[in-house]
Design an enzyme around this catalytic site. Structure first.
Site, PDB file in Angstrom:
ATOM      1  N   TYR A 141       0.826  -1.212   0.000  1.00 28.38           N
ATOM      2  CA  TYR A 141       0.000   0.000   0.000  1.00 28.38           C
ATOM      3  C   TYR A 141       0.863   1.266   0.000  1.00 28.38           C
ATOM      4  CZ  TYR A 141      -3.930  -3.050   1.270  1.00 28.38           C
ATOM      5  OH  TYR A 141      -4.872  -4.039   1.300  1.00 28.38           O
ATOM      6  N   LYS A 190       3.782 -15.411   2.335  1.00 27.49           N
ATOM      7  CA  LYS A 190       3.707 -16.144   1.065  1.00 27.49           C
ATOM      8  C   LYS A 190       5.149 -16.407   0.638  1.00 27.49           C
ATOM      9  CE  LYS A 190       1.277 -17.703  -2.452  1.00 27.49           C
ATOM     10  NZ  LYS A 190       0.494 -18.942  -2.324  1.00 27.49           N
ATOM     11  N   ASP A 223      -2.564 -18.379   1.826  1.00 23.49           N
ATOM     12  CA  ASP A 223      -3.692 -19.111   1.212  1.00 23.49           C
ATOM     13  C   ASP A 223      -4.185 -20.213   2.147  1.00 23.49           C
ATOM     14  OD1 ASP A 223      -1.090 -19.914   0.656  1.00 23.49           O
ATOM     15  OD2 ASP A 223      -1.598 -20.963  -1.184  1.00 23.49           O
ATOM     16  N   ASP A 247      -5.024  -7.013   6.010  1.00 25.85           N
ATOM     17  CA  ASP A 247      -6.249  -6.298   5.629  1.00 25.85           C
ATOM     18  C   ASP A 247      -7.352  -7.318   5.316  1.00 25.85           C
ATOM     19  OD1 ASP A 247      -8.042  -4.404   4.801  1.00 25.85           O
ATOM     20  OD2 ASP A 247      -6.914  -3.754   3.046  1.00 25.85           O
ATOM     21  N   ASP A 251     -10.587  -8.974   8.063  1.00 27.31           N
ATOM     22  CA  ASP A 251     -12.012  -8.892   7.705  1.00 27.31           C
ATOM     23  C   ASP A 251     -12.645 -10.282   7.659  1.00 27.31           C
ATOM     24  OD1 ASP A 251     -12.103  -6.194   7.699  1.00 27.31           O
ATOM     25  OD2 ASP A 251     -12.671  -5.961   5.590  1.00 27.31           O
TER      26      ASP A 251
END
Ligand code: NAD
Length: 357
Positions: A141, A190, A223, A247, A251
């Site tokens: 970001y 990852k 994942d 992020d 959620d």
């Protein structure tokens, strides 16, 4: 203790729920003989209306000179015009930057009496108690981004970038929290694909091994984490991860308990005031009706006591009061499943009454 706390009620239901958070803090001050001084400042849409800025300088200055900040929510249809010069969310991003808040901390706790409100089965959600640490100021970001010509038209790029120090400081914060809980830390990355993740893994592994030998450390690919979070969420204690993965996963995690109105969050830096808020937005559809659930904000006030004022017993007193109110069967409309419900301020007063017992 004397502490100055800034209240940023914001827009929509923000002022309604922050008023209840303040009520709980005042009850704690009475019971434990502290003196909390409150200053209320503008942020978001109401600040744009009053001053033209989503974060007036006076708000920034007040926050910087406080011990902690309790925020409601910002935004609403009135300020949604995409052509607008400034938007309410700009106030949020700016205050996080001004206070150098690099860690977003989100507890995800399933309350037994509310488990049936979860979209998942009771046997999966029951007993879930997770603490997420999401890095907030680095990663994709904030890395270099842009567009350039391409034979097919254009190409666009974003860069994921982290340095050792950024990984060290949030790993320490998360590992310290794990020490005070069930002593398990899961680092999500990852690393099979991303170089940035390989650095995260090296650094966080080293920090936990050298500085927190009593903490059990595991790594999980993002994942796999996306699956495990809904298939075996009880197996996690503290989770630490970078900005983009955090992020999305926070959620996903927020869906586990089944109600947005129950979940608090904190944004913390190395020093200076922390920012505490419910994870829900300004809920314009119910604003002004006096029916919003204030418990997320009241639980954010508990986090404020714990993380910014080091008042652990006081934080636990609020959390126990919320537990007791729920166990006694009191519900706001969002968690009532059609049964009888209480108003926002009645719910706040029930928590205060529990605190005063
Ligand atoms: P929202 O969280 O405001 O509302 C989603 C749904 O949940 C609505 O039906 C709402 O009534 C309900 N809800 C939320 N909080 C509740 C509570 N405490 N008690 C009972 N019900 C509750 O999300 P949204 O509708 O997507 O966004 C509304 C506005 O809030 C937008 O302008 C958005 O930009 C803003 N927003 C702000 C923040 C923030 O300030 N941190 C976060 C998310 C959204």
């Amino acid at each position: 203790m004397d502490a100055k706390i800034v209240l940023l009620p914001g827009d929509g239901i923000g002022p309604e729920v922050v008023a209840e958070g303040q009520k709980a803090l005042n009850a704690v001050a009475r019971k434990f003989e502290h003196r909390f001084t409150f200053e209320t400042c503008l942020i978001g849409g109401c600040a744009i209306d009053a001053t033209g800025s989503a974060l007036p300088d006076a708000t920034t200055a007040a926050c910087k000179s406080s011990q902690a900040v309790l925020l409601g929510a910002v935004g609403g249809p009135k300020w949604d015009d995409p052509r607008a010069k400034t938007r309410p969310e700009a106030g949020l991003l700016k205050i996080r930057k001004e206070l150098q808040l690099f860690a977003n901390v989100r507890p995800v706790k399933a309350y037994d009496v509310l488990v049936d409100a979860s979209p998942l089965k009771r046997e999966i959600v029951e007993g879930v108690d997770i603490l997420f640490f999401r890095e907030l100021t680095g990663g994709i970001y904030f890395g270099e981004s842009g567009r350039r010509p391409h034979p097919s038209g254009e190409e666009a790029f974003n860069t994921m970038i982290y340095n050792t120090a950024e990984i060290e400081r949030i790993t320490r914060m998360a590992a310290r929290a794990a020490q005070g809980r069930r002593k398990k830390l899961t680092q999500v990355d990852k690393a099979n694909v991303l170089e940035v993740s390989r650095l995260w893994r090296e650094v966080s592994q080293r920090i936990v091994r050298d500085e927190f030998p009593d903490v059990q450390y595991e790594v999980l690919l993002v994942d796999a984490m996306a699956m495990h979070l809904i298939s075996k969420p009880r197996s996690f204690d503290v989770i630490v991860t970078e900005n983009l993965f955090g992020d999305i996963l926070t959620d996903e995690g927020a869906m586990l308990p089944g109600s947005m109105g129950m979940l608090p969050s904190a944004s913390l830096g190395s020093s200076g005031p922390g920012l505490y808020e419910p994870i829900h937005g300004s809920a314009p559809d119910i604003a002004g009706k006096g029916i919003a659930n204030p418990l997320a904000t009241i639980l954010a006030a508990a986090m404020l006591l714990r993380h910014s004022l080091a008042l652990e017993s006081e934080a636990r007193a609020i959390e126990a009061a919320v537990d007791n109110v729920l166990n006694a069967g009191h519900r706001t409309v969002d968690i009532a499943a059609g049964a009888k419900s209480v108003s926002t301020s009645e719910m706040g007063s029930l928590v205060v009454a529990q605190l005063e017992m």
